[in-house]
Design a protein around this motif. Structure first.
Motif, short mmCIF file in Angstrom:
data_model
loop_
_atom_site.label_atom_id
_atom_site.label_comp_id
_atom_site.label_asym_id
_atom_site.label_seq_id
_atom_site.Cartn_x
_atom_site.Cartn_y
_atom_site.Cartn_z
N ARG A 26 0.83 -1.20 0.00
CA ARG A 26 0.00 0.00 0.00
C ARG A 26 0.87 1.26 0.00
O ARG A 26 0.57 2.23 -0.69
CB ARG A 26 -0.93 -0.02 1.21
CG ARG A 26 -1.96 1.04 1.21
CD ARG A 26 -3.05 0.85 2.26
NE ARG A 26 -2.60 0.41 3.56
CZ ARG A 26 -2.77 -0.83 4.06
NH1 ARG A 26 -3.37 -1.76 3.34
NH2 ARG A 26 -2.35 -1.14 5.26
N ALA A 27 1.98 1.26 0.75
CA ALA A 27 2.86 2.43 0.83
C ALA A 27 3.54 2.72 -0.50
O ALA A 27 3.85 3.87 -0.80
CB ALA A 27 3.89 2.23 1.93
N GLY A 28 3.77 1.68 -1.31
CA GLY A 28 4.49 1.87 -2.55
C GLY A 28 3.62 1.96 -3.79
O GLY A 28 4.13 2.11 -4.90
N THR A 29 2.30 1.87 -3.61
CA THR A 29 1.39 1.89 -4.75
C THR A 29 0.22 2.83 -4.45
O THR A 29 0.19 3.50 -3.43
CB THR A 29 0.82 0.47 -5.02
OG1 THR A 29 -0.02 0.09 -3.93
CG2 THR A 29 1.93 -0.55 -5.22
N LEU A 30 -0.76 2.82 -5.33
CA LEU A 30 -1.97 3.63 -5.12
C LEU A 30 -3.08 2.83 -4.44
O LEU A 30 -4.22 3.28 -4.38
CB LEU A 30 -2.46 4.18 -6.45
CG LEU A 30 -1.50 5.14 -7.15
CD1 LEU A 30 -2.06 5.56 -8.50
CD2 LEU A 30 -1.19 6.35 -6.28
N ALA A 31 -2.74 1.65 -3.92
CA ALA A 31 -3.74 0.80 -3.26
C ALA A 31 -4.28 1.49 -2.01
O ALA A 31 -3.57 2.21 -1.31
CB ALA A 31 -3.12 -0.54 -2.88
N LEU A 32 -5.55 1.25 -1.75
CA LEU A 32 -6.20 1.77 -0.55
C LEU A 32 -6.25 0.66 0.51
O LEU A 32 -6.23 -0.53 0.18
CB LEU A 32 -7.62 2.22 -0.88
CG LEU A 32 -7.72 3.42 -1.82
CD1 LEU A 32 -9.18 3.66 -2.22
CD2 LEU A 32 -7.14 4.66 -1.16
N PRO A 33 -6.35 1.03 1.79
CA PRO A 33 -6.48 -0.01 2.81
C PRO A 33 -7.84 -0.70 2.72
O PRO A 33 -8.80 -0.14 2.21
CB PRO A 33 -6.35 0.77 4.12
CG PRO A 33 -6.64 2.19 3.79
CD PRO A 33 -6.32 2.38 2.33
N HIS A 141 6.56 14.31 -10.54
CA HIS A 141 5.22 14.86 -10.38
C HIS A 141 5.04 15.22 -8.91
O HIS A 141 5.10 14.34 -8.05
CB HIS A 141 4.15 13.84 -10.79
CG HIS A 141 4.20 13.44 -12.22
ND1 HIS A 141 3.75 14.24 -13.24
CD2 HIS A 141 4.68 12.31 -12.80
CE1 HIS A 141 3.92 13.60 -14.39
NE2 HIS A 141 4.49 12.44 -14.16
N ARG A 142 4.84 16.48 -8.63
CA ARG A 142 4.69 16.94 -7.26
C ARG A 142 3.25 16.75 -6.79
O ARG A 142 2.31 16.92 -7.56
CB ARG A 142 5.11 18.40 -7.17
CG ARG A 142 6.61 18.56 -7.51
CD ARG A 142 7.08 19.98 -7.58
NE ARG A 142 6.67 20.72 -6.40
CZ ARG A 142 6.37 22.02 -6.41
NH1 ARG A 142 6.45 22.70 -7.53
NH2 ARG A 142 6.00 22.62 -5.31
N ALA A 143 3.12 16.34 -5.54
CA ALA A 143 1.81 16.11 -4.92
C ALA A 143 0.94 15.22 -5.80
O ALA A 143 -0.24 15.47 -6.01
CB ALA A 143 1.11 17.44 -4.62
N ALA A 144 1.52 14.16 -6.31
CA ALA A 144 0.83 13.28 -7.26
C ALA A 144 -0.15 12.34 -6.59
O ALA A 144 -1.07 11.85 -7.23
CB ALA A 144 1.86 12.47 -8.05
N SER A 145 0.03 12.07 -5.31
CA SER A 145 -0.81 11.11 -4.62
C SER A 145 -0.97 11.53 -3.16
O SER A 145 -0.09 12.19 -2.60
CB SER A 145 -0.18 9.71 -4.69
OG SER A 145 -0.95 8.78 -3.97
N PHE A 146 -2.08 11.13 -2.58
CA PHE A 146 -2.31 11.36 -1.16
C PHE A 146 -2.04 10.05 -0.44
O PHE A 146 -2.65 9.02 -0.77
CB PHE A 146 -3.75 11.83 -0.94
CG PHE A 146 -4.01 12.37 0.43
CD1 PHE A 146 -3.46 13.59 0.83
CD2 PHE A 146 -4.79 11.67 1.33
CE1 PHE A 146 -3.70 14.09 2.09
CE2 PHE A 146 -5.04 12.17 2.60
CZ PHE A 146 -4.49 13.38 2.99
N ARG A 147 -1.12 10.06 0.52
CA ARG A 147 -0.68 8.83 1.19
C ARG A 147 -0.36 9.15 2.64
O ARG A 147 0.37 10.08 2.93
CB ARG A 147 0.55 8.30 0.46
CG ARG A 147 1.18 7.08 1.05
CD ARG A 147 2.43 6.68 0.31
NE ARG A 147 3.46 7.71 0.49
CZ ARG A 147 4.72 7.57 0.19
NH1 ARG A 147 5.15 6.47 -0.36
NH2 ARG A 147 5.59 8.54 0.40
N ASN A 148 -0.91 8.36 3.53
CA ASN A 148 -0.64 8.52 4.98
C ASN A 148 -0.87 9.94 5.46
O ASN A 148 -0.09 10.50 6.23
CB ASN A 148 0.79 8.08 5.31
CG ASN A 148 0.97 6.59 5.15
OD1 ASN A 148 0.03 5.81 5.33
ND2 ASN A 148 2.16 6.18 4.78
N GLY A 149 -1.94 10.57 4.99
CA GLY A 149 -2.31 11.89 5.46
C GLY A 149 -1.56 13.06 4.86
O GLY A 149 -1.71 14.19 5.32
#
Length: 166
Positions: A26-33, A141-149
């Motif tokens: 999950r930390a290394g991809t776009l997967a959701l919990p 790509h800056r701010a490309a994903s939202f991860r861990n808040g």
């Protein structure tokens, strides 16, 4: 480690589901919990007959998976991929063997000359793996994903097949 790379089968989805729901994946991809089994099964299915889905099998257990998705039309010379490795087997060459199989297929069977993906800028292990196989960072790509808040940056990386002198 007697690791075998082979085509993905329907019965592999349970092991892939386990990998998909691990914190490292999950930390290394776009997967959701908390993804459901059905959602992971659909995600793992080929989207096109041109897709290549592989697993890394150790004994009777899938410890890694990868997919290659070639593009179409004016981008038919290019493809994207993903790789996931079970947390207990990370750092043991599973990702290298999966990526080597993807590159071999691109270079020697599909005539794909450009392989690309994005990777989180803090995923040093993955970046090192990709560089080992000739991938280069082409941009960020800056701010490309939202991860861990928080928003996270990703590098876009690509490998162009080396010229064979033709």
């Amino acid at each position: 480690m007697d690791l075998k790379i082979r085509a993905m089968r329907a019965e592999d989805v349970s092991d892939i589901f386990e990998i998909y729901n691990q914190p490292a994946f999950r930390a290394g991809t776009l997967a959701l919990p908390y993804e459901s089994f059905e959602a992971v099964k659909k995600w793992a299915e080929p989207r096109s007959p041109r897709d290549l889905h592989l697993v890394a099998q150790l004994d009777d257990r899938v410890v890694g998976a990868a997919a290659l998705r070639p593009f179409y039309g004016r981008r038919a010379h290019a493809a994207e991929f993903w790789i996931g490795v079970h947390e207990d087997f990370a750092g043991n060459g599973v990702g290298s063997k999966l990526l080597a199989a993807i590159i071999d297929t691109c270079d020697n069977w599909l005539n794909v000359i450009r392989i690309e993906m994005t990777v989180f800028t803090d995923n040093e292990r993955a970046i090192a793996l990709y560089r080992k196989f000739g991938f280069e960072i082409e941009g960020t790509h800056r701010a490309a994903s939202f991860r861990n808040g928080a928003f996270a940056d990703v590098h876009c990386m690509a490998r162009l097949r080396p010229s064979n002198g033709a």
